[in-house]
Structure formats: C-alpha cells, structure tokens
Design an enzyme around this catalytic site. Structure first.
Site, PDB file in Angstrom:
ATOM      1  N   THR A   1     -28.590 -27.929  55.135  1.00  0.00           N
ATOM      2  CA  THR A   1     -28.111 -28.135  56.489  1.00  0.00           C
ATOM      3  C   THR A   1     -27.191 -29.330  56.388  1.00  0.00           C
ATOM      4  OG1 THR A   1     -30.293 -27.471  57.336  1.00  0.00           O
ATOM      5  CG2 THR A   1     -28.885 -28.608  58.881  1.00  0.00           C
TER       6      THR A   1
ATOM      7  N   ARG B   1     -33.142 -14.407  62.232  1.00  0.00           N
ATOM      8  CA  ARG B   1     -33.960 -15.616  62.119  1.00  0.00           C
ATOM      9  C   ARG B   1     -33.144 -16.864  62.469  1.00  0.00           C
ATOM     10  NH1 ARG B   1     -33.649 -20.605  58.940  1.00  0.00           N
ATOM     11  NH2 ARG B   1     -35.770 -21.434  58.798  1.00  0.00           N
ATOM     12  N   VAL B   2     -33.740 -17.728  63.279  1.00  0.00           N
ATOM     13  CA  VAL B   2     -33.131 -19.000  63.650  1.00  0.00           C
ATOM     14  C   VAL B   2     -34.101 -20.117  63.288  1.00  0.00           C
ATOM     15  CG1 VAL B   2     -32.285 -20.426  65.552  1.00  0.00           C
ATOM     16  CG2 VAL B   2     -31.816 -17.963  65.535  1.00  0.00           C
ATOM     17  N   GLY B   3     -33.609 -21.128  62.618  1.00  0.00           N
ATOM     18  CA  GLY B   3     -34.447 -22.256  62.243  1.00  0.00           C
ATOM     19  C   GLY B   3     -34.372 -23.391  63.247  1.00  0.00           C
ATOM     20  N   ASP B   4     -34.588 -24.604  62.759  1.00  0.00           N
ATOM     21  CA  ASP B   4     -34.681 -25.754  63.651  1.00  0.00           C
ATOM     22  C   ASP B   4     -33.348 -26.363  64.026  1.00  0.00           C
ATOM     23  OD1 ASP B   4     -34.636 -26.554  60.816  1.00  0.00           O
ATOM     24  OD2 ASP B   4     -34.680 -28.584  61.615  1.00  0.00           O
TER      25      ASP B   4
ATOM     26  N   GLY C   1     -34.661 -29.011  56.412  1.00  0.00           N
ATOM     27  CA  GLY C   1     -35.844 -28.594  55.672  1.00  0.00           C
ATOM     28  C   GLY C   1     -36.314 -27.228  56.109  1.00  0.00           C
TER      29      GLY C   1
ATOM     30  N   GLY D   1     -37.367 -24.968  58.459  1.00  0.00           N
ATOM     31  CA  GLY D   1     -37.190 -25.056  59.893  1.00  0.00           C
ATOM     32  C   GLY D   1     -38.372 -24.645  60.726  1.00  0.00           C
TER      33      GLY D   1
END
Length: 336
Positions: A202, A230-233, A253, A255
């Site tokens: 990131t 998919r979506v992370g943080d 990291g 997420g």
C-alpha cells in the site's frame, strides 16, 4: 539622539521577542509493509525504491515549506507513489484473480474531519485524486465500483486510463505464482481462513503543516489474486486511514485485521482519550493487538508536535520521513 536610538533598539528587540516561533512541519510516507527478504531486492531495485520514496518526500515537503496545507502535501506525495511501478498502488497495482486491477484510496483532513474514499476503481490513473474529489465535491465519503467510475465521468480533472495501463511484468509474475500455488492446494486449503496473503503493499502519507493541521492519505491495489470485489482497509476511514486534531495514521498490512480492529483510529484514540504517547499507542495496536489476532503489517503516524513513528512487524516496510528539524531518511528493512 543616543536615547532615541536605544529606545528604537529596545522596541525592535521587543517586537522580535513577541514574534511567535515558526510552527513545525513534518512528513512521513510508506510504500507498503510485507516480508521482502534482503536478497529478493537487487541493488538496482533498492536504489530505485529509495529514489521514488525520496521523490515523494520532495513533492510533499515542498508543499509544506511553501506554507501549503497538509492535505495538499499528502496528495502530492501519494500521487508520486501511485505513479511509480515499484509500489502496489496506481501504476504498480497487483492483479486480481481475473487478471485486472481494482484500486482503492482514501484521504482525511484532521481538523475538519472531512474524508473521501473510493474502492474498486479500474480506470482512474490516480485514485487518491478521486478520493479527494469525493471529499471536496460530493456529499459522500465513499464511492465504490461502477458508481465511483460514473462519478469520475463527471469530473474532467480526473485522468482516466485503460485498465491495462496498470499492468507491470513483476505483478503479472506474482499473480501467476499465486495461482500456481493455489492450484496445487486442495479446495479446502486454498480457502482456509488461516491462509495469509502472500503480498502486502500500500502507499500512504501523513503530514503536519504550518497551521498545525494534520492530514493522512492511503492508496492501494489490494491483494494479489483477490476475488469477489474484495476491499481491504485502505479506503476505510478509521481502519487504514485516520486524521484528527492530534494525530494522523496511514496503515499497511493484512487489511481484514485492520478493519476489525479499526486500527488507524484506535492509535489516535489512545492518544486522545488515554493520553498515550504516539509511540506507545502505535506499538500497542500494530505490534500487539493485530498480531495477537492473527494479522500483521505496519503503519506510519505523526502527532501535532511532529513526532513520527513507523512501527511494523512484517519484516520490512518501505518508508521515508522528514522531521521538524529537517532531518530525513528512507528505509526498507528493520535495521536500515
């Protein structure tokens, strides 16, 4: 005459004494946390990474030195990192399972609590710019997928590119390797909840400006071989990005764990509500809570005094900083 000169000198000295000291400025950036063995980076790769981190520092810090806002500074720094093929954001974004790219980004201004985010965009050259546009020109905080693309259609200042523009040979190789490894596993193993992502990455920036304001920004291509949108943080305000009057954070990291533990906000909440030092708060969240839950990664953070911390537990984190005294540096591994 002597008396008049003496009085004038005293008046000048008093005026100087009353001039408030210049407020500190500071900038910290990251290019992603993850386990990157030293021998996996050639001397040329290492040199290129440090060069792009320094270019991002230069872009953001120039804004701060000119009296610009922390918001402009983090935007400028993250755009440089998005345009680099080295990092997992923008041009260097990883491939999803279909062989394409889905990009996420968010930005937040601390003293106003304004925020903007986009998730799953596919044709926006610099997702951080679209996230800022969502913040400044829409009534919303987050837009995703086709809706975010449609919104980008209404903003002529947002540069668009074909999805293939984000392709790079290195990321293609990572996808092919991940898919070979997946094919070699049983279905149960491939979908096991304990399977850790093979690649973290990131980009992000946090800045403190002359007005004492803080802003934070984060951008990513997500996880190699990701499915189902998919979506992370990274685009989740409070999880991957947070800024308030005292503190700003950009995370990097695994997420899912940063979302569950609201990691970025938790760091700043510990500073605000418990009076923890920034170092203590960041270490507790990143190096204790997240690993205890099964995740890993890192974060960059700074406070309104210009204190910079960069905890990580993943073996490496591409990072760079310029402190209030003007000292600066870039690093990749723990002992750099």
């Amino acid at each position: 005459m002597i008396l008049l000169l003496s009085l004038a000198a005293m008046s000048s000295t008093a005026a100087l004494a009353q001039t408030p000291p210049e407020r500190p400025i500071a900038l910290v950036i990251h290019g992603g946390a993850g386990f990157v063995p030293r021998d996996a980076l050639s001397a040329q790769d290492r040199k290129a990474a440090h060069a792009d981190l320094n270019r991002a520092l230069d872009a953001g810090y120039a804004v701060l030195q000119d009296g610009g806002s922390a918001l402009d500074a983090v935007s400028a720094a993250v755009v440089v990192l998005e345009d680099s093929p080295i990092f997992n954001a923008g041009k260097g974004a990883v491939f999803n399972a279909r062989g394409g790219h889905e990009l996420d980004a968010s930005i937040m201004e601390g003293h106003t609590r304004r925020a903007g985010a986009v998730a799953g965009v596919t044709t926006v050259k610099n997702p951080i710019k679209l996230a800022r546009t969502v913040m400044e020109h829409s009534p919303h905080v987050m837009m995703a997928g086709a809706g975010a693309e449609a919104y980008a259609d209404t903003r002529p200042e947002i540069e668009r590119v074909p999805n293939s523009w984000f392709d790079t040979p290195k990321r293609r190789q990572q996808l092919e390797k991940a898919q070979r490894e997946e094919a070699a596993k049983s279905k149960r193993e491939a979908n096991a909840a304990t399977d850790a992502p093979k690649y973290f990455g990131t980009v992000g920036a946090v800045a403190l400006d002359r007005a004492g304001h803080i802003a934070a920004a984060t951008s990513t291509g997500g996880m190699t071989n990701k499915r189902y949108g998919r979506v992370g943080d990274a685009p989740v305000i409070g999880a991957g990005t947070w800024a308030d009057e005292r503190c700003g954070v950009s995370g990097t990291g695994w997420g899912e764990y940063y979302i569950r533990y609201n990691a970025a906000h938790d760091i700043c909440a510990r500073v605000a509500y418990r009076g923890d030092s920034l170092q203590a708060a960041a270490d507790e969240v990143i190096n204790k809570l997240i690993p205890a839950a099964g995740g890993d990664g890192g974060a960059i953070a700074l406070d309104r005094d210009g204190t910079i911390v960069m905890p990580f537990n993943s073996g490496s984190m591409f990072r760079g900083w310029i402190k209030p005294d003007g000292s600066r540096g870039t690093a990749i591994h723990e002992d750099d």
